[in-house]
Design an enzyme around this catalytic site. Structure first.
Site, PDB file in Angstrom:
ATOM      1  N   GLY A  20       0.902  -1.308   0.051  1.00  0.00           N
ATOM      2  CA  GLY A  20       0.003  -0.008  -0.098  1.00  0.00           C
ATOM      3  C   GLY A  20       1.089   1.137  -0.090  1.00  0.00           C
ATOM      4  N   TYR A  42      -1.691  -5.844   3.086  1.00  0.00           N
ATOM      5  CA  TYR A  42      -0.561  -6.301   2.667  1.00  0.00           C
ATOM      6  C   TYR A  42       0.706  -6.471   3.952  1.00  0.00           C
ATOM      7  CZ  TYR A  42      -2.664  -5.065  -1.775  1.00  0.00           C
ATOM      8  OH  TYR A  42      -3.572  -5.087  -2.847  1.00  0.00           O
ATOM      9  N   SER A  43       1.696  -6.837   3.205  1.00  0.00           N
ATOM     10  CA  SER A  43       2.843  -7.002   4.398  1.00  0.00           C
ATOM     11  C   SER A  43       3.293  -5.500   4.879  1.00  0.00           C
ATOM     12  CB  SER A  43       4.001  -7.797   3.957  1.00  0.00           C
ATOM     13  OG  SER A  43       4.411  -7.185   2.664  1.00  0.00           O
ATOM     14  N   GLU A  44       3.274  -4.600   4.023  1.00  0.00           N
ATOM     15  CA  GLU A  44       3.602  -3.256   4.321  1.00  0.00           C
ATOM     16  C   GLU A  44       2.852  -2.171   3.528  1.00  0.00           C
ATOM     17  OE1 GLU A  44       6.929  -4.945   6.288  1.00  0.00           O
ATOM     18  OE2 GLU A  44       6.531  -5.079   4.219  1.00  0.00           O
ATOM     19  N   THR A  45       2.432  -1.049   4.160  1.00  0.00           N
ATOM     20  CA  THR A  45       2.046   0.046   3.536  1.00  0.00           C
ATOM     21  C   THR A  45       2.738   1.291   4.116  1.00  0.00           C
ATOM     22  OG1 THR A  45      -0.337  -0.641   3.580  1.00  0.00           O
ATOM     23  CG2 THR A  45      -0.071   1.738   3.294  1.00  0.00           C
TER      24      THR A  45
END
Length: 278
Positions: A20, A42-45
């Site tokens: 993101g 998601y795994s990271e934003t």
């Protein structure tokens, strides 16, 4: 708040690692950013805040916690910024330190980004931690590649590095998520970098990420940068050199990470990848 979704380290939205991106996070507090990252899933934003000096402040949140640095979300935000404002250099201020990024458009029209990590470091992996890590992974010590010794590597975030002697060991990933999550939380490790060496400059990787609430990362730029520093520190590759890391294949989300390792031991590691909007 406008939330963009990009895949990094792939040219097909069905591959790579989704991230993101919030290009204007002005005024958002920690709780809002964490809640947004959890909603995105998601795994990271990545959350970006502009400043008067032209430097972009960036913070990275997984669905469960903030992380100091994330490579794939950096590639994603750089390409998102280029799509919005045009390709060129960016200067990022992360919790791990300054990270310069350059974007360009390839011949086929795909936007590619290259980041340069903070200076990497490599430290020993304590025997007790290695034993606990292997137990959580359900691996045995005799399945490791003796040519690539276990270490803990850093290039913005800490990652233990374990090398499998056989590709089939890497392909068979079935770990104890609560046990591994507990160990990683106690040691402040972001992902576990599991690798297999195909050739002197080609590697395959898998990255469990239970502290972030994610079973596995399909492409981990921070771990790839840390691994490049590990190889240089241990003199396991000639430098300068360029490495290719394949990740996500075992998950059905193939990703390709290009790692540039300069000869100067104080220099950051270059990470290059494409990104496309989902």
């Amino acid at each position: 708040m406008e939330i963009l979704r990009y895949v990094a380290f792939a040219t097909d939205p069905a591959g790579g690692n989704p991230a993101g991106v919030v290009l204007d996070a002005t005024g958002l507090d920690d709780a809002t950013m964490l809640a947004t990252a959890a909603e995105v899933g998601y795994s990271e934003t990545a959350f970006v805040v502009s400043s008067d000096d032209g430097v972009l402040g960036v913070r990275y949140f997984s669905p469960l916690a903030e992380v100091p640095f994330c490579g794939h979300a950096t590639i994603a935000l750089a390409v998102a910024h280029a799509d919005r404002h045009g390709a060129g250099p960016l200067h990022l201020r992360t919790n791990a330190g300054p990270v310069p990024v350059t974007t360009s458009v390839a011949d086929e029209g795909t936007t590619v980004a290259t980041l340069v990590s903070v200076a990497p470091r490599t430290t020993p992996l304590a025997e007790a931690d290695q034993a606990e890590l292997l137990s959580a992974l359900r691996w045995s010590a005799d399945e490791l590649d003796p040519a690539l010794p276990p270490r803990v590597a850093y290039a913005g975030a800490w990652h233990p590095v374990l090398a499998a002697a056989d590709r089939s060991r890497l392909a068979d990933l079935d770990y104890d998520m609560p046990a591994l999550s507990d160990l990683m939380r106690r040691r402040d490790w972001t992902t576990v970098d599991l690798v297999w060496r195909e050739s002197p400059t080609v590697f395959h990787a898998r990255n469990p990420f239970p502290p972030g609430g994610v079973v596995e990362d399909p492409a981990t730029g921070a771990a790839a940068a840390a691994f490049g520093g590990y190889l240089r520190d241990l003199e396991l590759v000639g430098v300068p050199t360029t490495l290719t890391i394949h990740q996500g294949d075992d998950m059905g989300r193939p990703s390709v990470i290009t790692v540039s390792v300069p000869g100067d031991r104080d220099s950051g590691i270059g990470i290059t990848g494409a990104a496309v909007r989902i």
